[in-house]
Design a protein around this motif. Structure first.
Motif, PDB file in Angstrom:
ATOM      1  N   LYS A 269     -11.948   2.556  -6.567  1.00  0.00           N
ATOM      2  CA  LYS A 269     -11.153   1.631  -5.750  1.00  0.00           C
ATOM      3  C   LYS A 269     -10.026   0.991  -6.553  1.00  0.00           C
ATOM      4  CE  LYS A 269     -14.575   0.340  -2.313  1.00  0.00           C
ATOM      5  NZ  LYS A 269     -15.146  -0.776  -1.565  1.00  0.00           N
ATOM      6  N   GLU A 270      -9.984   1.249  -7.848  1.00  0.00           N
ATOM      7  CA  GLU A 270      -8.989   0.599  -8.705  1.00  0.00           C
ATOM      8  C   GLU A 270      -7.842   1.536  -9.062  1.00  0.00           C
ATOM      9  OE1 GLU A 270     -11.334  -2.790 -11.105  1.00  0.00           O
ATOM     10  OE2 GLU A 270     -11.463  -0.791 -11.980  1.00  0.00           O
ATOM     11  N   TYR A 271      -6.689   0.918  -9.251  1.00  0.00           N
ATOM     12  CA  TYR A 271      -5.513   1.642  -9.708  1.00  0.00           C
ATOM     13  C   TYR A 271      -5.355   1.401 -11.199  1.00  0.00           C
ATOM     14  CZ  TYR A 271      -4.220   2.267  -4.839  1.00  0.00           C
ATOM     15  OH  TYR A 271      -4.212   2.630  -3.514  1.00  0.00           O
ATOM     16  N   VAL A 272      -4.970   2.447 -11.917  1.00  0.00           N
ATOM     17  CA  VAL A 272      -4.722   2.361 -13.357  1.00  0.00           C
ATOM     18  C   VAL A 272      -3.423   3.086 -13.676  1.00  0.00           C
ATOM     19  CG1 VAL A 272      -7.155   2.183 -14.007  1.00  0.00           C
ATOM     20  CG2 VAL A 272      -6.102   4.422 -13.830  1.00  0.00           C
ATOM     21  N   LEU A 273      -2.778   2.669 -14.754  1.00  0.00           N
ATOM     22  CA  LEU A 273      -1.570   3.349 -15.199  1.00  0.00           C
ATOM     23  C   LEU A 273      -1.922   4.694 -15.828  1.00  0.00           C
ATOM     24  CD1 LEU A 273       0.451   0.492 -16.932  1.00  0.00           C
ATOM     25  CD2 LEU A 273       1.042   1.655 -14.811  1.00  0.00           C
ATOM     26  N   THR A 274      -1.101   5.686 -15.581  1.00  0.00           N
ATOM     27  CA  THR A 274      -1.218   6.964 -16.261  1.00  0.00           C
ATOM     28  C   THR A 274      -0.442   6.858 -17.574  1.00  0.00           C
ATOM     29  OG1 THR A 274       0.777   7.806 -15.212  1.00  0.00           O
ATOM     30  CG2 THR A 274      -1.325   8.213 -14.064  1.00  0.00           C
ATOM     31  N   ASP A 275      -0.431   7.921 -18.354  1.00  0.00           N
ATOM     32  CA  ASP A 275       0.389   7.926 -19.572  1.00  0.00           C
ATOM     33  C   ASP A 275       1.854   7.707 -19.223  1.00  0.00           C
ATOM     34  OD1 ASP A 275      -1.809   8.347 -21.192  1.00  0.00           O
ATOM     35  OD2 ASP A 275      -1.548  10.518 -21.269  1.00  0.00           O
ATOM     36  N   ILE A 276       2.314   8.357 -18.164  1.00  0.00           N
ATOM     37  CA  ILE A 276       3.701   8.168 -17.711  1.00  0.00           C
ATOM     38  C   ILE A 276       3.915   6.712 -17.308  1.00  0.00           C
ATOM     39  CG2 ILE A 276       5.348   8.745 -15.871  1.00  0.00           C
ATOM     40  CD1 ILE A 276       4.078  11.577 -15.878  1.00  0.00           C
ATOM     41  N   GLY A 277       2.966   6.145 -16.580  1.00  0.00           N
ATOM     42  CA  GLY A 277       3.068   4.749 -16.152  1.00  0.00           C
ATOM     43  C   GLY A 277       3.148   3.788 -17.316  1.00  0.00           C
ATOM     44  N   ASN A 278       2.378   4.060 -18.367  1.00  0.00           N
ATOM     45  CA  ASN A 278       2.446   3.214 -19.564  1.00  0.00           C
ATOM     46  C   ASN A 278       3.821   3.291 -20.208  1.00  0.00           C
ATOM     47  OD1 ASN A 278      -0.020   1.752 -20.157  1.00  0.00           O
ATOM     48  ND2 ASN A 278      -0.995   3.743 -20.218  1.00  0.00           N
ATOM     49  N   LYS A 279       4.393   4.480 -20.267  1.00  0.00           N
ATOM     50  CA  LYS A 279       5.736   4.637 -20.845  1.00  0.00           C
ATOM     51  C   LYS A 279       6.766   3.909 -20.007  1.00  0.00           C
ATOM     52  CE  LYS A 279       4.689   8.982 -23.103  1.00  0.00           C
ATOM     53  NZ  LYS A 279       4.862  10.426 -23.130  1.00  0.00           N
ATOM     54  N   VAL A 280       6.665   4.027 -18.690  1.00  0.00           N
ATOM     55  CA  VAL A 280       7.599   3.329 -17.788  1.00  0.00           C
ATOM     56  C   VAL A 280       7.470   1.819 -17.986  1.00  0.00           C
ATOM     57  CG1 VAL A 280       8.104   2.816 -15.364  1.00  0.00           C
ATOM     58  CG2 VAL A 280       7.695   5.176 -16.074  1.00  0.00           C
TER      59      VAL A 280
ATOM     60  N   LEU B   2       0.830  -1.212   0.000  1.00  0.00           N
ATOM     61  CA  LEU B   2       0.000   0.000   0.000  1.00  0.00           C
ATOM     62  C   LEU B   2       0.859   1.255   0.000  1.00  0.00           C
ATOM     63  CD1 LEU B   2      -2.789  -1.097   2.500  1.00  0.00           C
ATOM     64  CD2 LEU B   2      -2.964  -0.911   0.007  1.00  0.00           C
ATOM     65  N   ASP B   3       1.975   1.222   0.716  1.00  0.00           N
ATOM     66  CA  ASP B   3       2.903   2.359   0.726  1.00  0.00           C
ATOM     67  C   ASP B   3       3.467   2.611  -0.675  1.00  0.00           C
ATOM     68  OD1 ASP B   3       2.471   2.681   3.443  1.00  0.00           O
ATOM     69  OD2 ASP B   3       4.366   1.707   4.030  1.00  0.00           O
ATOM     70  N   VAL B   4       3.834   1.546  -1.368  1.00  0.00           N
ATOM     71  CA  VAL B   4       4.377   1.679  -2.731  1.00  0.00           C
ATOM     72  C   VAL B   4       3.298   2.204  -3.679  1.00  0.00           C
ATOM     73  CG1 VAL B   4       5.283   0.403  -4.717  1.00  0.00           C
ATOM     74  CG2 VAL B   4       6.201  -0.029  -2.436  1.00  0.00           C
ATOM     75  N   LEU B   5       2.078   1.701  -3.559  1.00  0.00           N
ATOM     76  CA  LEU B   5       0.994   2.208  -4.402  1.00  0.00           C
ATOM     77  C   LEU B   5       0.790   3.707  -4.172  1.00  0.00           C
ATOM     78  CD1 LEU B   5      -1.565  -0.722  -4.126  1.00  0.00           C
ATOM     79  CD2 LEU B   5      -0.287  -0.036  -6.176  1.00  0.00           C
TER      80      LEU B   5
ATOM     81  N   GLU C 204       3.019   5.839  -3.142  1.00  0.00           N
ATOM     82  CA  GLU C 204       4.176   6.537  -3.708  1.00  0.00           C
ATOM     83  C   GLU C 204       4.063   6.638  -5.228  1.00  0.00           C
ATOM     84  OE1 GLU C 204       9.037   6.160  -3.887  1.00  0.00           O
ATOM     85  OE2 GLU C 204       7.950   5.083  -2.325  1.00  0.00           O
ATOM     86  N   LEU C 205       3.598   5.576  -5.868  1.00  0.00           N
ATOM     87  CA  LEU C 205       3.434   5.607  -7.322  1.00  0.00           C
ATOM     88  C   LEU C 205       2.345   6.596  -7.739  1.00  0.00           C
ATOM     89  CD1 LEU C 205       3.792   1.803  -8.138  1.00  0.00           C
ATOM     90  CD2 LEU C 205       5.441   3.624  -8.654  1.00  0.00           C
ATOM     91  N   VAL C 206       1.306   6.728  -6.921  1.00  0.00           N
ATOM     92  CA  VAL C 206       0.279   7.746  -7.180  1.00  0.00           C
ATOM     93  C   VAL C 206       0.902   9.132  -7.046  1.00  0.00           C
ATOM     94  CG1 VAL C 206      -1.847   8.792  -6.303  1.00  0.00           C
ATOM     95  CG2 VAL C 206      -1.705   6.316  -6.536  1.00  0.00           C
ATOM     96  N   ASP C 207       1.661   9.351  -5.975  1.00  0.00           N
ATOM     97  CA  ASP C 207       2.305  10.654  -5.750  1.00  0.00           C
ATOM     98  C   ASP C 207       3.234  11.031  -6.899  1.00  0.00           C
ATOM     99  OD1 ASP C 207       0.981  10.896  -3.338  1.00  0.00           O
ATOM    100  OD2 ASP C 207       2.720  10.314  -2.121  1.00  0.00           O
ATOM    101  N   LYS C 208       3.897  10.038  -7.492  1.00  0.00           N
ATOM    102  CA  LYS C 208       4.843  10.295  -8.580  1.00  0.00           C
ATOM    103  C   LYS C 208       4.173  10.351  -9.950  1.00  0.00           C
ATOM    104  CE  LYS C 208       8.871   8.504  -6.192  1.00  0.00           C
ATOM    105  NZ  LYS C 208       9.578   9.744  -6.006  1.00  0.00           N
ATOM    106  N   GLY C 209       2.853  10.093 -10.003  1.00  0.00           N
ATOM    107  CA  GLY C 209       2.129  10.192 -11.260  1.00  0.00           C
ATOM    108  C   GLY C 209       2.241   8.983 -12.162  1.00  0.00           C
ATOM    109  N   VAL C 210       2.724   7.863 -11.626  1.00  0.00           N
ATOM    110  CA  VAL C 210       2.874   6.652 -12.431  1.00  0.00           C
ATOM    111  C   VAL C 210       1.541   5.908 -12.535  1.00  0.00           C
ATOM    112  CG1 VAL C 210       4.099   4.439 -12.607  1.00  0.00           C
ATOM    113  CG2 VAL C 210       5.309   6.474 -11.781  1.00  0.00           C
ATOM    114  N   ILE C 211       0.779   5.923 -11.450  1.00  0.00           N
ATOM    115  CA  ILE C 211      -0.556   5.335 -11.449  1.00  0.00           C
ATOM    116  C   ILE C 211      -1.520   6.350 -10.841  1.00  0.00           C
ATOM    117  CG2 ILE C 211       0.228   2.928 -11.313  1.00  0.00           C
ATOM    118  CD1 ILE C 211      -0.407   2.966  -8.315  1.00  0.00           C
ATOM    119  N   GLU C 212      -2.800   6.097 -11.037  1.00  0.00           N
ATOM    120  CA  GLU C 212      -3.806   6.926 -10.387  1.00  0.00           C
ATOM    121  C   GLU C 212      -4.919   6.023  -9.893  1.00  0.00           C
ATOM    122  OE1 GLU C 212      -4.933   9.745 -13.368  1.00  0.00           O
ATOM    123  OE2 GLU C 212      -6.175   8.325 -14.449  1.00  0.00           O
TER     124      GLU C 212
END
Length: 63
Positions: free
Chosen positions: A42-53, A25-28, A30-38
């Motif tokens: 209740k679900e997490y999805v990749l952002t455009d940045i996350g897809n590129k990563v 949960l901490d990593v999730l 952090e990934l939200v804070d960094k814009g990698v996922i949103e």
């Protein structure tokens, strides 16, 4: 997992990847804070940045 399977809840991610709940949960968060996922409801999805990563990581794994 999100790149391959699409949106997922934290519970599903933790279960499928056999993770320890609190660190996962901490990593999730952090990934939200960094814009990698949103979080979408209740679900997490990749952002455009996350897809590129995810694509870059996949390409590195293939080399």
């Amino acid at each position: 997992m999100l790149k391959k399977d699409g949106a997922a809840t934290a519970e599903l991610i933790i279960k499928k990847k056999r993770l320890i709940e609190k660190p996962a949960l901490d990593v999730l968060d952090e990934l939200v804070d960094k814009g990698v996922i949103e979080k979408d409801g209740k679900e997490y999805v990749l952002t455009d940045i996350g897809n590129k990563v995810a694509e870059e990581v996949h390409d590195l794994e293939m080399d």
